[in-house]
Design a protein around this motif. Structure first.
Motif, PDB file in Angstrom:
ATOM      1  N   PHE A  60       0.892  -1.165   0.000  1.00  0.00           N
ATOM      2  CA  PHE A  60       0.000   0.000   0.000  1.00  0.00           C
ATOM      3  C   PHE A  60       0.928   1.211   0.000  1.00  0.00           C
ATOM      4  CE2 PHE A  60      -1.944   3.360   2.494  1.00  0.00           C
ATOM      5  CZ  PHE A  60      -3.286   3.368   2.170  1.00  0.00           C
ATOM      6  N   ASN A  61       0.798   2.073  -0.996  1.00  0.00           N
ATOM      7  CA  ASN A  61       1.706   3.222  -1.104  1.00  0.00           C
ATOM      8  C   ASN A  61       0.973   4.525  -0.916  1.00  0.00           C
ATOM      9  OD1 ASN A  61       4.229   2.078  -1.513  1.00  0.00           O
ATOM     10  ND2 ASN A  61       3.942   1.864  -3.717  1.00  0.00           N
ATOM     11  N   ILE A  62       1.504   5.373  -0.042  1.00  0.00           N
ATOM     12  CA  ILE A  62       1.064   6.762   0.027  1.00  0.00           C
ATOM     13  C   ILE A  62       2.002   7.542  -0.874  1.00  0.00           C
ATOM     14  CG2 ILE A  62       0.691   8.774   1.504  1.00  0.00           C
ATOM     15  CD1 ILE A  62       0.296   6.865   3.850  1.00  0.00           C
ATOM     16  N   ALA A  63       1.435   8.274  -1.837  1.00  0.00           N
ATOM     17  CA  ALA A  63       2.253   8.921  -2.857  1.00  0.00           C
ATOM     18  C   ALA A  63       1.788  10.347  -3.107  1.00  0.00           C
ATOM     19  CB  ALA A  63       2.193   8.119  -4.163  1.00  0.00           C
ATOM     20  N   ASP A  64       2.681  11.129  -3.676  1.00  0.00           N
ATOM     21  CA  ASP A  64       2.360  12.469  -4.165  1.00  0.00           C
ATOM     22  C   ASP A  64       2.728  12.471  -5.643  1.00  0.00           C
ATOM     23  OD1 ASP A  64       1.972  15.105  -4.744  1.00  0.00           O
ATOM     24  OD2 ASP A  64       3.468  15.888  -3.354  1.00  0.00           O
ATOM     25  N   GLY A  65       1.723  12.291  -6.504  1.00  0.00           N
ATOM     26  CA  GLY A  65       2.017  12.117  -7.918  1.00  0.00           C
ATOM     27  C   GLY A  65       2.798  10.835  -8.133  1.00  0.00           C
ATOM     28  N   ASP A  66       3.981  10.958  -8.714  1.00  0.00           N
ATOM     29  CA  ASP A  66       4.807   9.778  -8.981  1.00  0.00           C
ATOM     30  C   ASP A  66       5.827   9.504  -7.873  1.00  0.00           C
ATOM     31  OD1 ASP A  66       3.635   9.353 -11.581  1.00  0.00           O
ATOM     32  OD2 ASP A  66       4.783  11.088 -12.270  1.00  0.00           O
ATOM     33  N   ARG A  67       5.827  10.322  -6.833  1.00  0.00           N
ATOM     34  CA  ARG A  67       6.803  10.166  -5.746  1.00  0.00           C
ATOM     35  C   ARG A  67       6.184   9.412  -4.577  1.00  0.00           C
ATOM     36  NH1 ARG A  67       9.246  13.766  -1.271  1.00  0.00           N
ATOM     37  NH2 ARG A  67       7.325  14.963  -1.426  1.00  0.00           N
ATOM     38  N   THR A  68       6.812   8.315  -4.178  1.00  0.00           N
ATOM     39  CA  THR A  68       6.339   7.555  -3.023  1.00  0.00           C
ATOM     40  C   THR A  68       6.711   8.281  -1.743  1.00  0.00           C
ATOM     41  OG1 THR A  68       6.498   5.426  -4.166  1.00  0.00           O
ATOM     42  CG2 THR A  68       6.537   5.381  -1.761  1.00  0.00           C
ATOM     43  N   ASP A 109      -1.459  -4.376  -8.804  1.00  0.00           N
ATOM     44  CA  ASP A 109      -1.016  -5.204  -7.688  1.00  0.00           C
ATOM     45  C   ASP A 109      -0.710  -4.398  -6.433  1.00  0.00           C
ATOM     46  OD1 ASP A 109       1.212  -3.902  -8.631  1.00  0.00           O
ATOM     47  OD2 ASP A 109       2.488  -5.695  -8.706  1.00  0.00           O
ATOM     48  N   GLU A 110      -1.151  -3.144  -6.374  1.00  0.00           N
ATOM     49  CA  GLU A 110      -0.963  -2.357  -5.161  1.00  0.00           C
ATOM     50  C   GLU A 110      -2.058  -1.302  -5.050  1.00  0.00           C
ATOM     51  OE1 GLU A 110       2.201   1.144  -5.825  1.00  0.00           O
ATOM     52  OE2 GLU A 110       3.034  -0.843  -6.298  1.00  0.00           O
ATOM     53  N   VAL A 111      -2.307  -0.882  -3.815  1.00  0.00           N
ATOM     54  CA  VAL A 111      -3.260   0.194  -3.542  1.00  0.00           C
ATOM     55  C   VAL A 111      -2.475   1.490  -3.393  1.00  0.00           C
ATOM     56  CG1 VAL A 111      -4.965   1.097  -1.913  1.00  0.00           C
ATOM     57  CG2 VAL A 111      -4.889  -1.356  -2.411  1.00  0.00           C
ATOM     58  N   LEU A 112      -2.947   2.538  -4.045  1.00  0.00           N
ATOM     59  CA  LEU A 112      -2.282   3.844  -3.992  1.00  0.00           C
ATOM     60  C   LEU A 112      -3.184   4.859  -3.319  1.00  0.00           C
ATOM     61  CD1 LEU A 112      -0.787   3.806  -7.561  1.00  0.00           C
ATOM     62  CD2 LEU A 112       0.557   4.117  -5.475  1.00  0.00           C
ATOM     63  N   LEU A 113      -2.624   5.556  -2.352  1.00  0.00           N
ATOM     64  CA  LEU A 113      -3.302   6.684  -1.720  1.00  0.00           C
ATOM     65  C   LEU A 113      -2.518   7.933  -2.088  1.00  0.00           C
ATOM     66  CD1 LEU A 113      -5.204   8.202   0.122  1.00  0.00           C
ATOM     67  CD2 LEU A 113      -3.905   7.355   2.099  1.00  0.00           C
ATOM     68  N   LEU A 142      -6.721  11.052  -3.215  1.00  0.00           N
ATOM     69  CA  LEU A 142      -7.353  10.126  -4.144  1.00  0.00           C
ATOM     70  C   LEU A 142      -6.855   8.720  -3.839  1.00  0.00           C
ATOM     71  CD1 LEU A 142      -8.985   9.472  -6.792  1.00  0.00           C
ATOM     72  CD2 LEU A 142      -6.808   9.804  -8.020  1.00  0.00           C
ATOM     73  N   VAL A 143      -7.778   7.798  -3.673  1.00  0.00           N
ATOM     74  CA  VAL A 143      -7.437   6.382  -3.535  1.00  0.00           C
ATOM     75  C   VAL A 143      -7.672   5.703  -4.871  1.00  0.00           C
ATOM     76  CG1 VAL A 143      -7.995   4.199  -2.402  1.00  0.00           C
ATOM     77  CG2 VAL A 143      -8.078   6.325  -1.093  1.00  0.00           C
ATOM     78  N   ALA A 144      -6.707   4.880  -5.290  1.00  0.00           N
ATOM     79  CA  ALA A 144      -6.854   4.069  -6.500  1.00  0.00           C
ATOM     80  C   ALA A 144      -6.520   2.626  -6.135  1.00  0.00           C
ATOM     81  CB  ALA A 144      -5.946   4.567  -7.612  1.00  0.00           C
ATOM     82  N   ALA A 145      -7.532   1.751  -6.207  1.00  0.00           N
ATOM     83  CA  ALA A 145      -7.341   0.372  -5.761  1.00  0.00           C
ATOM     84  C   ALA A 145      -7.841  -0.600  -6.822  1.00  0.00           C
ATOM     85  CB  ALA A 145      -8.092   0.139  -4.455  1.00  0.00           C
ATOM     86  N   PRO A 146      -7.065  -1.643  -7.129  1.00  0.00           N
ATOM     87  CA  PRO A 146      -7.478  -2.621  -8.145  1.00  0.00           C
ATOM     88  C   PRO A 146      -8.540  -3.572  -7.615  1.00  0.00           C
ATOM     89  CG  PRO A 146      -5.419  -3.315  -7.143  1.00  0.00           C
ATOM     90  CD  PRO A 146      -5.754  -1.980  -6.540  1.00  0.00           C
TER      91      PRO A 146
END
Length: 382
Positions: free
Chosen positions: A76-84, A196-200, A208-212
């Motif tokens: 599960f990644n907390i990100a800002d744009g393309d930066r983790t 294969d991962e959840v992005l916050l 924005l949450v993006a989850a498969p």
């Protein structure tokens, strides 16, 4: 035909009510389930099952089937744009299920219903409970149809606006609603989002949450000023463009389903009144941050099913009282965690750069990353 008498009447056939019924049926107890809807819902709503929940669901024989149907997400990644900012890994956690399971609620409900059917149970629809009268050894529940069911115990699993809870006089310790609007939309996209991962995303324009999901779609959840009742492709695309990945655009090709909601944070002041016991959203409701809601309810269900089975078998209600106390304490902890995550995700725009910088620094500390993973996985208070 609906029975006139049963050991346990479960009001509500969502995932929590079904799980209570499966537990009781597995113990060989007589259980009757009623629901006001003519058919089960076919929208996905809740979409994640956590490791601790899967551990408990082993007791009622559904974990294996659920894990076959869902996506095993190890990060599960907390990100800002393309930066983790904060990578949260589940694959090193001390559990047989070192991942979060992405599976839509309608599939979870179907697995539970299939298991209940295997055990000889069924759901009676559509029946609305309108009254209840308790005695020392049971309760009589009146249905809108005029029929009356006599039960030794009644489980109120009829959701946030529970009629059974109100009839039993079990109120909430406050009625707090956060002044936040959220949009939820399930979409199909062409590239740009990992499956294969959840992005916050903690972006400057907002979270924005993006989850498969297993069918190849993605669940998007965002806090917005005004949430549309029926979000379309253009709306979902604007959210992703502004808040999601920047280097490679995720192009939305279809909207499957959308909704909007506001957050309520409440825990019932008591979980039990005589022969009536609360479970799931009837007992607690909170922010979806961290995907804790259905998980907390499913854990309620398994523990409550065991406790009711013992009470029916031995007459000893000690475990029933322990459920009412311990699971309420867990709900208070989960509501507090979801509140903190929500406030963090929806920080004022001016504070977001500082928030992100602070999170990036904290992420350098392994204990912080592991602690966050354990809290989200619900294994920190086994």
């Amino acid at each position: 035909m609906i029975p006139e008498k049963t050991e346990v009447l479960v009001v509500g056939a969502g995932p929590v009510g079904l799980a209570v019924a499966v537990s009781l049926a597995g113990h060989g107890r007589q259980v009757t389930v009623v629901d006001r809807q003519a058919a089960g819902a076919n929208t996905s709503r809740a979409s994640v099952v956590h490791p601790r929940t899967l551990e408990l669901l082993e007791r009622i024989g559904v974990s294996e089937r659920l894990t076959e149907l869902g996506i095993h997400v190890e990060q599960f990644n907390i990100a800002d744009g393309d930066r983790t900012l904060v990578p949260v890994r589940f694959d090193k956690l001390p559990t047989e299920y070192p991942y979060v399971l992405m599976i839509p609620q309608n599939l979870t409900e179907q697995v539970l219903l299939d298991r209940l059917t295997e055990l000889g149970g069924t759901v009676h629809r559509p029946y609305v409970a309108t009254g209840v009268l308790q005695s020392a050894d049971g309760a009589e529940v009146t249905l809108e149809s005029g029929e009356v069911i006599k039960a030794q115990y009644v489980v109120a699993a009829d959701g946030m606006n529970s009629r059974m809870r109100d009839l039993a006089g079990l109120g909430f310790d406050g009625a707090d609603s956060l002044p936040l609007n959220f949009t939820l939309v399930d979409v199909r996209v062409e590239s740009g989002l990992p499956d294969d991962e959840v992005l916050l995303y903690f972006s400057r324009p907002g979270m924005l949450v993006a989850a498969p999901l297993p069918d190849g779609t993605f669940r998007l959840v965002a806090e917005v000023e005004e949430a549309p009742e029926h979000p379309d492709v253009a709306y979902a695309q604007r959210l992703l463009n502004a808040r999601g990945p920047q280097e490679e655009t995720a192009r939305v090709t279809e909207v499957i389903w959308g909704s909007r909601f506001r957050i309520h944070e409440r825990v019932a002041d008591r979980y039990r009144e005589g022969r009536i016991v609360l479970a799931g959203d009837a007992a607690h409701t909170h922010s979806p941050a961290g995907g804790q809601g259905m998980n907390l309810g499913l854990r309620d269900a398994v523990v409550l099913g065991d406790a009711l089975a013992e009470a029916l078998t031995t007459g000893n209600e000690t475990k029933l009282d322990e459920y009412a106390q311990n699971n309420r304490e867990e709900a208070v902890r989960v509501v507090a965690l979801a509140h903190r995550l929500t406030r963090l995700a929806t920080a004022p725009s001016a504070l977001r750069p500082a928030r992100n910088a602070g999170l990036h620094l904290l992420a350098q500390v392994p204990a912080f990353r592991r602690g966050l993973a354990e809290q989200l996985a619900a294994i920190s208070h086994r």
